[in-house]
Write a protein that holds these residues in place. Structure first.
Motif, PDB file in Angstrom:
ATOM      1  N   ASP A   1      54.453  18.359  46.237  1.00 12.33           N
ATOM      2  CA  ASP A   1      53.774  18.474  44.938  1.00 12.33           C
ATOM      3  C   ASP A   1      52.589  17.519  44.799  1.00 12.33           C
ATOM      4  N   ALA A   2      52.326  16.715  45.815  1.00  6.33           N
ATOM      5  CA  ALA A   2      51.153  15.837  45.800  1.00  6.33           C
ATOM      6  C   ALA A   2      49.916  16.532  46.358  1.00  6.33           C
ATOM      7  N   ILE A   3      50.045  17.802  46.742  1.00 10.47           N
ATOM      8  CA  ILE A   3      48.929  18.600  47.248  1.00 10.47           C
ATOM      9  C   ILE A   3      48.706  19.762  46.299  1.00 10.47           C
ATOM     10  N   GLY A   4      47.433  20.122  46.050  1.00 13.89           N
ATOM     11  CA  GLY A   4      47.121  21.252  45.185  1.00 13.89           C
ATOM     12  C   GLY A   4      45.961  22.066  45.719  1.00 13.89           C
ATOM     13  N   PHE A   5      45.983  23.369  45.429  1.00 14.62           N
ATOM     14  CA  PHE A   5      44.869  24.267  45.729  1.00 14.62           C
ATOM     15  C   PHE A   5      44.348  24.821  44.399  1.00 14.62           C
ATOM     16  N   TYR A   6      43.025  24.902  44.288  1.00 15.44           N
ATOM     17  CA  TYR A   6      42.412  25.573  43.127  1.00 15.44           C
ATOM     18  C   TYR A   6      41.427  26.591  43.676  1.00 15.44           C
ATOM     19  N   VAL A   7      41.765  27.891  43.513  1.00 16.51           N
ATOM     20  CA  VAL A   7      41.013  28.938  44.185  1.00 16.51           C
ATOM     21  C   VAL A   7      40.336  29.836  43.147  1.00 16.51           C
ATOM     22  N   SER A   8      40.009  31.090  43.511  1.00 15.49           N
ATOM     23  CA  SER A   8      39.016  31.790  42.706  1.00 15.49           C
ATOM     24  C   SER A   8      39.193  33.289  42.689  1.00 15.49           C
ATOM     25  N   GLY A   9      38.824  33.912  41.566  1.00  9.67           N
ATOM     26  CA  GLY A   9      38.725  35.353  41.461  1.00  9.67           C
ATOM     27  C   GLY A   9      37.586  35.922  42.271  1.00  9.67           C
ATOM     28  N   GLN A  10      36.788  35.064  42.895  1.00  8.58           N
ATOM     29  CA  GLN A  10      35.766  35.501  43.851  1.00  8.58           C
ATOM     30  C   GLN A  10      36.374  35.723  45.241  1.00  8.58           C
ATOM     31  N   PHE A  11      37.588  35.246  45.438  1.00  8.61           N
ATOM     32  CA  PHE A  11      38.307  35.483  46.694  1.00  8.61           C
ATOM     33  C   PHE A  11      38.527  36.983  46.899  1.00  8.61           C
ATOM     34  N   LEU A  12      38.602  37.392  48.148  1.00  8.11           N
ATOM     35  CA  LEU A  12      39.167  38.687  48.467  1.00  8.11           C
ATOM     36  C   LEU A  12      40.693  38.560  48.457  1.00  8.11           C
ATOM     37  N   THR A  13      41.379  39.682  48.339  1.00  6.38           N
ATOM     38  CA  THR A  13      42.844  39.655  48.288  1.00  6.38           C
ATOM     39  C   THR A  13      43.419  38.975  49.520  1.00  6.38           C
ATOM     40  N   GLU A  14      42.793  39.203  50.665  1.00  4.84           N
ATOM     41  CA  GLU A  14      43.275  38.612  51.906  1.00  4.84           C
ATOM     42  C   GLU A  14      43.125  37.089  51.886  1.00  4.84           C
ATOM     43  N   ASP A  15      42.050  36.579  51.316  1.00  2.00           N
ATOM     44  CA  ASP A  15      41.892  35.131  51.156  1.00  2.00           C
ATOM     45  C   ASP A  15      43.011  34.571  50.282  1.00  2.00           C
ATOM     46  N   TYR A  16      43.201  35.230  49.142  1.00  3.70           N
ATOM     47  CA  TYR A  16      44.227  34.816  48.183  1.00  3.70           C
ATOM     48  C   TYR A  16      45.616  34.792  48.831  1.00  3.70           C
TER      49      TYR A  16
ATOM     50  N   ASP B   1      34.935  40.470  54.753  1.00  2.00           N
ATOM     51  CA  ASP B   1      35.594  41.747  54.954  1.00  2.00           C
ATOM     52  C   ASP B   1      36.992  41.679  54.341  1.00  2.00           C
ATOM     53  N   GLY B   2      37.324  42.636  53.495  1.00  2.32           N
ATOM     54  CA  GLY B   2      38.641  42.641  52.878  1.00  2.32           C
ATOM     55  C   GLY B   2      38.718  43.631  51.743  1.00  2.32           C
ATOM     56  N   THR B   3      39.552  43.322  50.734  1.00  3.47           N
ATOM     57  CA  THR B   3      39.747  44.218  49.600  1.00  3.47           C
ATOM     58  C   THR B   3      39.680  43.444  48.291  1.00  3.47           C
ATOM     59  N   VAL B   4      39.368  44.172  47.232  1.00  3.86           N
ATOM     60  CA  VAL B   4      39.440  43.651  45.866  1.00  3.86           C
ATOM     61  C   VAL B   4      40.116  44.713  44.996  1.00  3.86           C
ATOM     62  N   THR B   5      40.667  44.281  43.864  1.00  5.49           N
ATOM     63  CA  THR B   5      41.294  45.216  42.924  1.00  5.49           C
ATOM     64  C   THR B   5      40.635  45.061  41.564  1.00  5.49           C
ATOM     65  N   ASN B   6      40.195  46.152  40.977  1.00  8.63           N
ATOM     66  CA  ASN B   6      39.465  46.068  39.706  1.00  8.63           C
ATOM     67  C   ASN B   6      40.412  46.180  38.509  1.00  8.63           C
ATOM     68  N   SER B   7      39.840  46.277  37.322  1.00  5.38           N
ATOM     69  CA  SER B   7      40.622  46.237  36.082  1.00  5.38           C
ATOM     70  C   SER B   7      41.558  47.420  35.922  1.00  5.38           C
ATOM     71  N   GLU B   8      41.268  48.549  36.585  1.00  5.17           N
ATOM     72  CA  GLU B   8      42.145  49.724  36.451  1.00  5.17           C
ATOM     73  C   GLU B   8      43.086  49.861  37.645  1.00  5.17           C
ATOM     74  N   ARG B   9      43.380  48.745  38.319  1.00  8.85           N
ATOM     75  CA  ARG B   9      44.314  48.699  39.448  1.00  8.85           C
ATOM     76  C   ARG B   9      43.794  49.458  40.667  1.00  8.85           C
ATOM     77  N   ARG B  10      42.478  49.559  40.810  1.00 10.61           N
ATOM     78  CA  ARG B  10      41.913  50.311  41.922  1.00 10.61           C
ATOM     79  C   ARG B  10      41.491  49.342  43.031  1.00 10.61           C
ATOM     80  N   ILE B  11      42.083  49.518  44.194  1.00 12.89           N
ATOM     81  CA  ILE B  11      41.774  48.695  45.359  1.00 12.89           C
ATOM     82  C   ILE B  11      40.564  49.299  46.076  1.00 12.89           C
ATOM     83  N   SER B  12      39.566  48.480  46.339  1.00 14.80           N
ATOM     84  CA  SER B  12      38.373  48.929  47.049  1.00 14.80           C
ATOM     85  C   SER B  12      38.089  47.987  48.204  1.00 14.80           C
ATOM     86  N   ARG B  13      37.473  48.522  49.223  1.00 12.55           N
ATOM     87  CA  ARG B  13      37.109  47.706  50.376  1.00 12.55           C
ATOM     88  C   ARG B  13      35.804  46.966  50.131  1.00 12.55           C
TER      89      ARG B  13
END
Length: 879
Positions: free
Chosen positions: A85-100, A434-446
């Motif tokens: 618990d002494a380590i933390g990550f703060y990441v982003s909605g700019q990530f691709l799903t694979e990064d996340y 290279d990867g995927t993202v998911t938009n507001s209507e649950r649609r996965i796009s490359r």
């Protein structure tokens, strides 16, 4: 032709890439070829300067092995001495799903802590909490097609015209749809509504509780559906009756006219096909989860959910905030829509073969940086986000990062946050990932890479995987590429699911690399045995992913309201049309900055008059957490008692710094989402004594004394810095050395000067090797520096004898109606539009579009086009 996805908002627009240009993808269901002003300018962001090219270790260039070994060694020491618990990550909605996915797996599965959170905490976590509480899972039940099929669209805390313009155009194309806009500001979106309810900030729960009571009283509820599919109805209605017993009580709580409240309620009650679109005005609140709950209660009570043209719909802010929710990117989630229950922890432990998996939620965003500030956190890894500017109490966040023993930042460009890092890792950017993202209507796009990453920049998933391998977990992080990560992510979603969770990508878990490369846009759920029903809409059958299959109506009660002691105003922060987050990309594009070149503090004219503030004058804004001096904009669209400040500007673009410097860190107790729209501030006038315009090729923010406001905007050939001072002009750049530094001149450069002290006019030009490097124009308050127009054209060029003589002569150039960039999609300024209206006797925005093209792409400039038509008396509008 290559197909990819836009990296900006959660609409998830498809983009096509050819050798010649980037365009909207006409085949993508999210946008059908349309792009907003930011998306239309993506090509201008591909070759921005100052990319991070090599790892930096304590300010010195290094190599990947050295940097990653250093991170792994420090993490190992921290785990031994202080625990996970002494380590933390703060990441982003700019990530691709694979990064996340890889980052979440490393932290929760193998480091063994829940301490990974995301900047999506700041924009949509209240929606997540509301969905989970009501539906049993974080599921958006509807789709974009519902916007066009609805007979009534209710927009709550959402300026769609500027923040989701492609969806806004869908709504504008839906002829006959009634629109109610609920927002304290009269935004560009509210301008096109049939009814605008400018409610008191924070009073949304009262408004929707009153709606629930009204629906009960007028017989608009579906009691049979409620009896079969909903729990908690009686308690929710009782709470609403206590909170909002009558329309008159609601009008008092919301500061609205009772007649307008009744009109809204009657519209909702008699219209079956209702879509409620909500965004940051709902989420970014100390009671955001309850606001979401109050909206969901009204749809559940009327069974208006999951069927064509009806349902609650959360408009996501970032391109992959939804993807982050899918993989467990929030500190209180596990992975694949699983929670920190004993059964889910065991399930994910076995799937990942991770014996030391986290057993409890981690720290949410505000808590994470507080832990860094008080010494509990010994290392933090920040990726693809800029919390030193975007977090509330940004000054406190900066102190926390300075105090944290190890700060790692991975990004594509230098930011306010990379400046505070011990280790900086060069990340691949949008066009290179290279990867995927998911938009507001649950649609996965490359998202497909179409350029090589510069220098040694690498994808984010690769960095986290490499650290995992170095920590001894090589078998868990042996990925050949993003396709392998996606397969594992999809397989986990289906693992021991059996229909318990709606989120199920089992049908995509066996994609080979070729099939992954070719994957087209697809909505989840997509289980291995095929969709049980239409995956575009969910819950129409009344079955919910809860223990008993029923939805929950949750009793909610109005908050006490935003405290506004003394003469303070309530500060609301938000987005502008052409900018994105902290302007790392958009702030360097000339046409995107031309619409709003500086952060202006919006004030109601009555509030301004009471404080002696004039339009365009300087003001000092102060909160408990910071202060800044800005220019004021008097805006009758703002409620009295409120102020508005754009969220985008940072220290790199304005000496006033980020809006986050002023914002308090109060958060929703359920979702942990900060209240970015309710800070109490004091505002007072500052007497401006001079102003100036600095044109130069160097983009670094000049260093000034504390009594100067400077803002930067890109121009063709360089940068323009607007200057304002409240100290004595003679104290500004008073030495030749200071002037050389301000003009960013090399040794031996020549300064051409012109001055007229009686008129407070001072002009300087810096020339080297015959080329104009910079110019400085100083004058009395209110000077518009039209005489600087010729200098803009000569910046960076070799001066002729004639231009050298006339450069500072003060020959004024007409601005021809103003430089304001009204249509950023096609780079059309206000002056050109005014001239077209005059010359062509144009009477509608459609005619302006026919002549100039303005308003024919994303349409977000249409409200401004209407205003330009109105003074001429030629406003004969068609929708």
């Amino acid at each position: 032709m290559l197909r990819t996805t836009c990296p900006y908002c959660g609409v998830g627009c498809g983009v096509t890439v050819t050798d010649a240009m980037l365009q909207g993808d006409e085949t993508h269901p999210a946008n059908s070829g349309r792009l907003c002003s930011k998306g239309a300018a993506l090509g201008d962001t591909l070759d921005l300067p100052d990319r991070l090219m090599k790892p930096l270790l304590y300010g010195q260039e290094s190599d990947w092995d050295t940097a990653l070994d250093a991170i792994a060694a420090t993490f190992r020491d921290i785990l031994t001495e202080h625990g996970p618990d002494a380590i933390g990550f703060y990441v982003s909605g700019q990530f691709l799903t694979e990064d996340y996915y890889v980052a979440n797996k490393l932290m929760k599965g193998f480091i063994g802590s829940g301490n990974i959170d995301t900047n999506s905490r700041l924009c949509m976590s209240s929606s997540v909490a509301g969905h989970v509480r009501a539906f049993g899972e974080d599921v958006v039940p509807g789709c974009y097609d519902d916007i066009g099929k609805a007979d009534l669209v209710v927009q709550v805390g959402s300026n769609m015209a500027w923040c989701h313009p492609v969806l806004y155009q869908r709504l504008m194309a839906a002829r006959g749809t009634k629109i109610v806009a609920i927002d304290p500001r009269r935004t560009a979106t509210a301008e096109t509504a049939d009814l605008h309810l400018a409610l008191r900030p924070g009073s949304d729960v009262s408004l929707f509780n009153g709606l629930l009571v009204h629906l009960a009283e007028c017989g608009a509820m579906d009691h049979g559906w409620i009896a079969r599919h909903v729990c908690g109805f009686a308690d929710a209605l009782d709470a609403a009756r206590r909170d909002a017993p009558s329309i008159e009580a609601v009008a008092g709580a919301t500061d609205l006219r009772a007649a307008d409240v009744r009109r809204f309620y009657d519209l909702f009650a008699r219209t079956e096909r209702v879509v409620t679109l909500y965004s940051q005005g709902v989420n970014q609140s100390v009671c955001g989860t309850d606001k979401v709950g109050a909206i969901l209660n009204c749809h559940l009570a009327t069974a208006r959910i999951g069927r064509p043209g009806m349902g609650p719909f959360s408009l996501t802010g970032q391109p992959n905030a939804m993807g982050g929710r899918e993989v467990g990117g929030l500190a209180n989630q596990l992975a694949a829509h699983m929670d920190f229950t004993a059964a889910d922890i065991d399930r994910v432990r076995r799937f990942w073969n991770a014996p030391d998996i986290a057993a409890r939620p981690g720290r949410k965003a505000v808590e994470l940086f507080e832990a860094a500030a008080d010494g509990q956190l010994k290392a933090i890894w920040i990726a693809a986000t800029n919390p030193a500017a975007s977090m509330p109490r940004a000054g406190r966040v900066r102190e926390a990062l300075q105090n944290c023993p190890l700060v790692i930042v991975s990004d594509a460009w230098p930011t306010d946050t990379t400046a505070l890092a011990d280790i900086v890792l060069p990340a691949a950017s949008w066009a290179e990932k290279d990867g995927t993202v998911t938009n507001s209507e649950r649609r996965i796009s490359r998202q497909r890479a179409f350029r090589a990453a510069p220098g040694e920049a690498r994808p984010d998933w690769w960095m986290f995987a490499e650290v995992g391998r170095r920590l001894g977990w090589a078998e868990a992080f042996t990925y050949a590429g993003p396709a392998a990560i996606f397969r594992e992510h999809a397989a986990l979603s289906a693992f021991e699911n059996g229909g318990r969770r709606v989120f199920d990508l089992g049908g995509l878990a066996a994609l080979d690399d070729r099939q992954y490369d070719a994957l087209g846009p697809v909505q989840w759920p997509c289980p291995a045995d095929g969709p049980a029903s239409d995956s575009a809409r969910l819950f129409a059958d009344g079955r919910f992913p809860t223990s008993d299959g029923r939805a929950r109506m949750v009793p909610v009660t109005s908050a006490t309201g935003i405290e506004r002691p003394g003469d303070t105003l309530v500060l609301n922060t938000g987005r502008l049309r052409d900018q994105w987050h902290t302007m790392t990309r958009t702030g360097r594009v000339v046409r995107l900055m031309a619409h709003e070149e500086a952060p202006l503090l919006g004030l109601n004219p009555g509030d301004a008059a009471a404080r002696g503030i004039e339009d365009g004058g300087l003001v000092r804004i102060e909160s408990r957490h910071g202060e800044a001096v800005l220019r004021a904009r008097l805006d009758p669209a703002l409620r009295s008692g409120t102020a508005f400040l754009p969220m985008h500007w940072t220290d790199q673009f304005s000496s006033a710094g980020p809006a986050g410097r002023l914002v308090h860190a109060l958060s929703d107790p359920i979702s942990g989402q900060p209240d970015l729209k309710g800070t109490a501030v004091r505002v007072r006038s500052v007497v401006e004594r001079w102003c100036g315009l600095l044109l130069r090729q160097d983009d670094g923010m000049p260093r000034f004394a504390a009594d100067v406001l400077a803002t930067k905007a890109p121009i063709v050939g360089g940068f323009a810095f607007a200057l304002s001072g409240w100290g004595a002009l003679e104290d500004f750049a008073r030495t030749e050395r200071a002037l050389h530094a301000l003009l960013a001149l090399p040794v031996g450069a020549e300064i051409i000067a012109y001055s007229d002290p009686k008129k407070s006019v001072f002009r300087y030009a810096g020339v080297a090797s015959g080329r104009l490097l910079s110019c400085l124009f100083l004058g009395a308050p209110g000077s518009n520096f039209a005489e600087a127009e010729p200098a803009r054209g000569w910046l960076g060029k070799e001066l002729t004898a004639e231009s050298r003589l006339s450069l500072l002569a003060g020959r004024e150039a007409s601005l021809r109606g103003g430089r304001n960039m009204v249509c950023a999609c096609f780079a059309i300024e206000e002056g050109a539009i005014r001239e077209a209206i005059r010359a062509g006797r144009l009477t509608s925005t459609a005619e302006i579009g026919d002549v100039l093209g303005a308003g024919t792409n994303c349409g977000s400039c249409i409200p401004e086009l209407k205003k330009l038509l109105a003074p001429s008396g030629r406003l004969a509008e068609v929708a």
